[in-house]
Scaffold this motif. Structure first.
Motif, PDB file in Angstrom:
ATOM      1  N   ILE A 156      19.323  98.292  18.631  1.00  0.00           N
ATOM      2  CA  ILE A 156      19.104  99.750  17.814  1.00  0.00           C
ATOM      3  C   ILE A 156      20.058 100.531  17.992  1.00  0.00           C
ATOM      4  CG2 ILE A 156      17.369 101.349  17.423  1.00  0.00           C
ATOM      5  CD1 ILE A 156      15.177  99.401  18.542  1.00  0.00           C
ATOM      6  N   GLU A 157      20.525 100.840  19.240  1.00  0.00           N
ATOM      7  CA  GLU A 157      21.777 101.719  19.524  1.00  0.00           C
ATOM      8  C   GLU A 157      23.013 101.617  18.596  1.00  0.00           C
ATOM      9  OE1 GLU A 157      24.094 103.235  23.365  1.00  0.00           O
ATOM     10  OE2 GLU A 157      22.092 103.017  23.532  1.00  0.00           O
ATOM     11  N   SER A 158      23.247 100.233  18.737  1.00  0.00           N
ATOM     12  CA  SER A 158      24.558  99.773  18.090  1.00  0.00           C
ATOM     13  C   SER A 158      24.284  99.896  16.688  1.00  0.00           C
ATOM     14  CB  SER A 158      24.741  98.258  18.565  1.00  0.00           C
ATOM     15  OG  SER A 158      25.877  97.858  17.971  1.00  0.00           O
ATOM     16  N   GLU A 159      23.349  99.521  16.154  1.00  0.00           N
ATOM     17  CA  GLU A 159      23.170  99.738  14.592  1.00  0.00           C
ATOM     18  C   GLU A 159      23.092 100.926  14.292  1.00  0.00           C
ATOM     19  OE1 GLU A 159      19.453  97.949  13.628  1.00  0.00           O
ATOM     20  OE2 GLU A 159      20.201  95.675  14.015  1.00  0.00           O
ATOM     21  N   ALA A 160      22.466 101.956  14.856  1.00  0.00           N
ATOM     22  CA  ALA A 160      22.528 103.273  14.548  1.00  0.00           C
ATOM     23  C   ALA A 160      23.754 104.052  14.501  1.00  0.00           C
ATOM     24  CB  ALA A 160      21.622 104.177  15.483  1.00  0.00           C
TER      25      ALA A 160
END
Length: 310
Positions: A303-307
């Motif tokens: 999720i952090e990477s996508e954001a």
């Protein structure tokens, strides 16, 4: 992000300025032409230092890190009213109680955490609204070698510094989009008053700790007059100043969030990193086989990477 390339000096609130890193950094920053809001629990205890700070253009305000967030807000407002903003918050003040972890009273443990963790976090929360509004600011968290690898008898102090480092890393990720930088500073053994300022648990070490490394380290602090620190606090503060302002040896290195400040901590960091890597490899067969057998769910890292890629 604020830097010395701006047309106006930076405004630095620095906690714990009665001695050690706080005192040296405040004077260095003032002499470099910046504005400083120096704080300590009891400024009248250092009248000559207060006068020197004021002669250099700084102000000195009382601040106890165990006080309420409302009290901290008053201090921030007093400082802001003079120069209109806060650019660099340095959470330097701290305290330590040494002893075996099982000998700590709840009151002693809470005092360490209130001073070294909850106080700095409350202060960060207090200055963040104005930093976010300007999309500019730097938060400096002064940690310790105990934040890398706490020695025996320093477990509670290490816990408070680990907590501050964890919060600082979280803040760094949350605030990056607002142009706010977070820097964790890890000093080793410096020539400061810490050796004389630490206290010991009221409960003496139990018989089982007699002759162990816990007792030996506590004895070092009991006989602190014999301890000679290998590092010069003035040189350490110069390093902090250059990294914060992006000048000298800190130029072009704003992307780094951790400043190891002495050779002894550099070595402990290398050793701790190796221990972590060795453990990672030792248990590879376990951590590689904990996923669900059916389908792939998203982790917080995903999720952090996508954001971050949006």
């Amino acid at each position: 992000m604020a830097s010395t390339t701006d047309s106006k000096p930076l405004v630095w609130p620095i906690t714990g300025c009665s001695a050690g890193f706080g005192k040296s950094l405040a004077l260095l920053v003032l002499k470099a032409g910046h504005h400083v809001i120096t704080t300590s629990r009891n400024p009248p205890c250092s009248p000559h230092l207060v006068k020197k700070v004021e002669e250099l253009g700084g102000i000195w305000l009382p601040l106890d890190l165990t006080s309420s967030k409302e009290e901290m807000q008053k201090v921030v407002e007093q400082g802001t009213s003079k120069w209109g903003r806060i650019d660099v918050l340095v959470n330097n003040a701290g305290m330590s109680i040494l002893g075996a972890l099982e000998d700590f009273s709840e009151q002693e443990a809470r005092l360490v955490m209130e001073t070294n963790f909850f106080g700095p976090v409350k202060l960060i929360q207090t200055v963040l609204p104005q930093m976010r509004a300007r999309h500019s600011g730097i938060i400096v968290s002064i940690s310790s070698g105990a934040g890398v690898d706490p020695s025996p008898a320093m477990g509670m102090y290490g816990a408070s510094k680990w907590a501050l480092e964890g919060a600082s890393q979280g803040f760094a990720k949350e605030l990056a989009s607002f142009g706010i930088r977070v820097l964790i500073v890890q000093p080793g053994a410096f020539t400061t008053n810490m050796m004389n300022a630490v206290t010991l648990t009221k409960k003496d070490a139990s018989v089982d700790y007699k002759g162990t490394v816990v007792e030996k380290i506590v004895d070092v602090f009991r006989n602190s007059g014999n301890f000679k620190a290998p590092n010069d606090v003035e040189k350490g503060c110069q390093g902090i100043f250059e990294v914060v302002t992006g000048t000298g040896r800190g130029a072009g290195k704003e992307g780094h969030a951790r400043l190891v400040l002495s050779q002894d901590i550099a070595q402990r960091t290398v050793e701790q990193t190796k221990r972590n890597t060795d453990a990672l490899e030792a248990f590879r067969e376990i951590w590689e086989n904990t996923g669900h057998d059916s389908g792939v769910a998203k982790s917080t890292a995903d999720i952090e990477s996508e954001a971050g890629s949006r």
